[in-house]
Write a protein that holds these residues in place. Sequence first.
Motif, PDB file in Angstrom:
ATOM      1  N   GLY A  19      -9.093   2.188   3.225  1.00  0.00           N
ATOM      2  CA  GLY A  19     -10.308   2.848   2.753  1.00  0.00           C
ATOM      3  C   GLY A  19     -11.083   1.915   1.851  1.00  0.00           C
ATOM      4  N   LYS A  20     -11.989   2.470   1.054  1.00  0.00           N
ATOM      5  CA  LYS A  20     -12.842   1.649   0.191  1.00  0.00           C
ATOM      6  C   LYS A  20     -12.814   2.081  -1.270  1.00  0.00           C
ATOM      7  CE  LYS A  20     -16.117   0.531   3.908  1.00  0.00           C
ATOM      8  NZ  LYS A  20     -17.554   0.549   4.334  1.00  0.00           N
ATOM      9  N   GLU A  21     -11.988   3.068  -1.594  1.00  0.00           N
ATOM     10  CA  GLU A  21     -12.017   3.631  -2.943  1.00  0.00           C
ATOM     11  C   GLU A  21     -11.339   2.744  -3.974  1.00  0.00           C
ATOM     12  OE1 GLU A  21     -13.714   6.375  -3.858  1.00  0.00           O
ATOM     13  OE2 GLU A  21     -14.462   6.267  -1.802  1.00  0.00           O
ATOM     14  N   VAL A  22     -10.234   2.089  -3.612  1.00  0.00           N
ATOM     15  CA  VAL A  22      -9.492   1.268  -4.570  1.00  0.00           C
ATOM     16  C   VAL A  22      -9.186  -0.088  -3.948  1.00  0.00           C
ATOM     17  CG1 VAL A  22      -8.471   3.295  -5.696  1.00  0.00           C
ATOM     18  CG2 VAL A  22      -7.220   2.138  -3.863  1.00  0.00           C
ATOM     19  N   PHE A  23      -8.878  -1.060  -4.824  1.00  0.00           N
ATOM     20  CA  PHE A  23      -8.603  -2.428  -4.381  1.00  0.00           C
ATOM     21  C   PHE A  23      -7.400  -2.963  -5.135  1.00  0.00           C
ATOM     22  CE2 PHE A  23      -9.190  -7.036  -5.201  1.00  0.00           C
ATOM     23  CZ  PHE A  23      -9.089  -7.502  -3.887  1.00  0.00           C
ATOM     24  N   PHE A  72      -8.038   0.463  -0.112  1.00  0.00           N
ATOM     25  CA  PHE A  72      -7.360   1.688   0.292  1.00  0.00           C
ATOM     26  C   PHE A  72      -8.124   2.924  -0.169  1.00  0.00           C
ATOM     27  CE2 PHE A  72      -4.254  -1.639  -0.711  1.00  0.00           C
ATOM     28  CZ  PHE A  72      -3.733  -1.861   0.568  1.00  0.00           C
ATOM     29  N   GLN A  73      -7.706   4.063   0.399  1.00  0.00           N
ATOM     30  CA  GLN A  73      -8.283   5.340  -0.026  1.00  0.00           C
ATOM     31  C   GLN A  73      -7.895   5.665  -1.462  1.00  0.00           C
ATOM     32  OE1 GLN A  73      -6.954   8.366   2.745  1.00  0.00           O
ATOM     33  NE2 GLN A  73      -7.089   6.927   4.457  1.00  0.00           N
ATOM     34  N   LYS A  74      -6.669   5.290  -1.816  1.00  0.00           N
ATOM     35  CA  LYS A  74      -6.164   5.614  -3.147  1.00  0.00           C
ATOM     36  C   LYS A  74      -4.871   4.844  -3.379  1.00  0.00           C
ATOM     37  CE  LYS A  74      -3.573   9.634  -1.447  1.00  0.00           C
ATOM     38  NZ  LYS A  74      -3.328  11.090  -1.606  1.00  0.00           N
ATOM     39  N   PHE A  75      -4.479   4.746  -4.657  1.00  0.00           N
ATOM     40  CA  PHE A  75      -3.128   4.346  -4.992  1.00  0.00           C
ATOM     41  C   PHE A  75      -2.273   5.614  -5.034  1.00  0.00           C
ATOM     42  CE2 PHE A  75      -5.595   0.874  -7.078  1.00  0.00           C
ATOM     43  CZ  PHE A  75      -5.106  -0.168  -6.294  1.00  0.00           C
ATOM     44  N   LEU A  76      -0.955   5.459  -4.874  1.00  0.00           N
ATOM     45  CA  LEU A  76      -0.071   6.601  -4.712  1.00  0.00           C
ATOM     46  C   LEU A  76       0.647   6.942  -6.020  1.00  0.00           C
ATOM     47  CD1 LEU A  76       1.521   5.581  -1.285  1.00  0.00           C
ATOM     48  CD2 LEU A  76      -0.544   6.923  -1.712  1.00  0.00           C
ATOM     49  N   PRO A  77       1.041   8.212  -6.185  1.00  0.00           N
ATOM     50  CA  PRO A  77       1.827   8.585  -7.370  1.00  0.00           C
ATOM     51  C   PRO A  77       3.172   7.867  -7.384  1.00  0.00           C
ATOM     52  CG  PRO A  77       0.982  10.522  -6.224  1.00  0.00           C
ATOM     53  CD  PRO A  77       0.768   9.359  -5.315  1.00  0.00           C
ATOM     54  N   PHE A  78       3.679   7.603  -8.595  1.00  0.00           N
ATOM     55  CA  PHE A  78       4.962   6.905  -8.700  1.00  0.00           C
ATOM     56  C   PHE A  78       5.594   7.223 -10.048  1.00  0.00           C
ATOM     57  CE2 PHE A  78       7.798   3.326  -9.506  1.00  0.00           C
ATOM     58  CZ  PHE A  78       8.467   3.236  -8.296  1.00  0.00           C
ATOM     59  N   GLY A  79       6.927   7.135 -10.102  1.00  0.00           N
ATOM     60  CA  GLY A  79       7.672   7.321 -11.336  1.00  0.00           C
ATOM     61  C   GLY A  79       8.180   8.739 -11.501  1.00  0.00           C
ATOM     62  N   LEU A 134      -9.247  -0.643  -9.643  1.00  0.00           N
ATOM     63  CA  LEU A 134      -8.151  -1.611  -9.577  1.00  0.00           C
ATOM     64  C   LEU A 134      -6.787  -0.993  -9.868  1.00  0.00           C
ATOM     65  CD1 LEU A 134      -9.977  -4.477 -11.477  1.00  0.00           C
ATOM     66  CD2 LEU A 134      -9.396  -4.484  -9.042  1.00  0.00           C
ATOM     67  N   GLY A 135      -6.770   0.281 -10.279  1.00  0.00           N
ATOM     68  CA  GLY A 135      -5.511   0.951 -10.582  1.00  0.00           C
ATOM     69  C   GLY A 135      -4.750   0.288 -11.704  1.00  0.00           C
ATOM     70  N   LEU A 136      -5.414   0.089 -12.857  1.00  0.00           N
ATOM     71  CA  LEU A 136      -4.797  -0.638 -13.967  1.00  0.00           C
ATOM     72  C   LEU A 136      -4.017   0.256 -14.916  1.00  0.00           C
ATOM     73  CD1 LEU A 136      -7.603  -3.217 -14.793  1.00  0.00           C
ATOM     74  CD2 LEU A 136      -5.690  -3.406 -13.184  1.00  0.00           C
TER      75      LEU A 136
END
Length: 262
Positions: free
Chosen positions: A37-41, A49-56, A243-245
């Motif tokens: 996708g184009k939402e996140v890099f 990508f469309q999104k980053f995924l949940p984790f932890g 960037l999902g920082l």
Amino acid sequence: MVRFALPMYLLKALLPAQTRLRLRSYSWWARGWFYQGKEVFCPLCEGHFQKFLPFGVERRPQALCPKCHTLERHRLLWLYLQEQVQVETQQLSVLHMAPEPVLQEKLKRLPNLQYRSADLSSPLAMDKVDIQRLPYADASFDLILCSHVLAHVPDEKLALQELSRVLKPKGRLLLQARIFLDLPQTLEEADVATPQQRLKAHGQADRFRKYGLDFSERVSAQGFAVSPVDYAQTRTSQEQQHLGLGQQEIIFVATPSAHVPA
């Protein structure tokens, strides 16, 4: 139709670590394709990508790259290495403790680096070493990366002293650690001695302490000048999301006290 599935422990016993990682990377690649996708890099795998995924355990949103399986702290560290260390162009000797697979592969491919990775148990590391007794000569490295390692080391002071010994006088040690913001002082109890006790007290069976707000002071006590850098704040809130920082992902830049940067 009867289906057979090998238990995970058998797969680990039968397949070499490099093969297991390669198989996992194939599954990650397929997952990344699904989330295009184009939402996140992701600056590490350079995927959109469309999104980053949940984790932890706490299921942090926007945490995991669907393709290269890296997290907020990895993306932040790579940006810092690119922009502040100029790791892609500077001639540097680098020691990477407990190497993250994707970051290790990126650094190993850079011809300007003299790169070594090290870990006591990881089969992916180039050298099998104990951080409390490093086999390298004094003043060997310009840059040492040590992310989420110290909490899992029995003798933190000895580990920091060893990192100081092998760091060049004008070198940099980049530390990352989980800091528990509700703890003014690091929680480390002498009577928490077994894996079961550590799991109950610290949340992981191999975690020897929970770091509090005094982390910088603990590092400084072993001969470093420490500058906590909230590097995500060099980006706008929109860029941080893109960037999902993440939040509170601090990079602790430690230098030998005798050579504090101006």
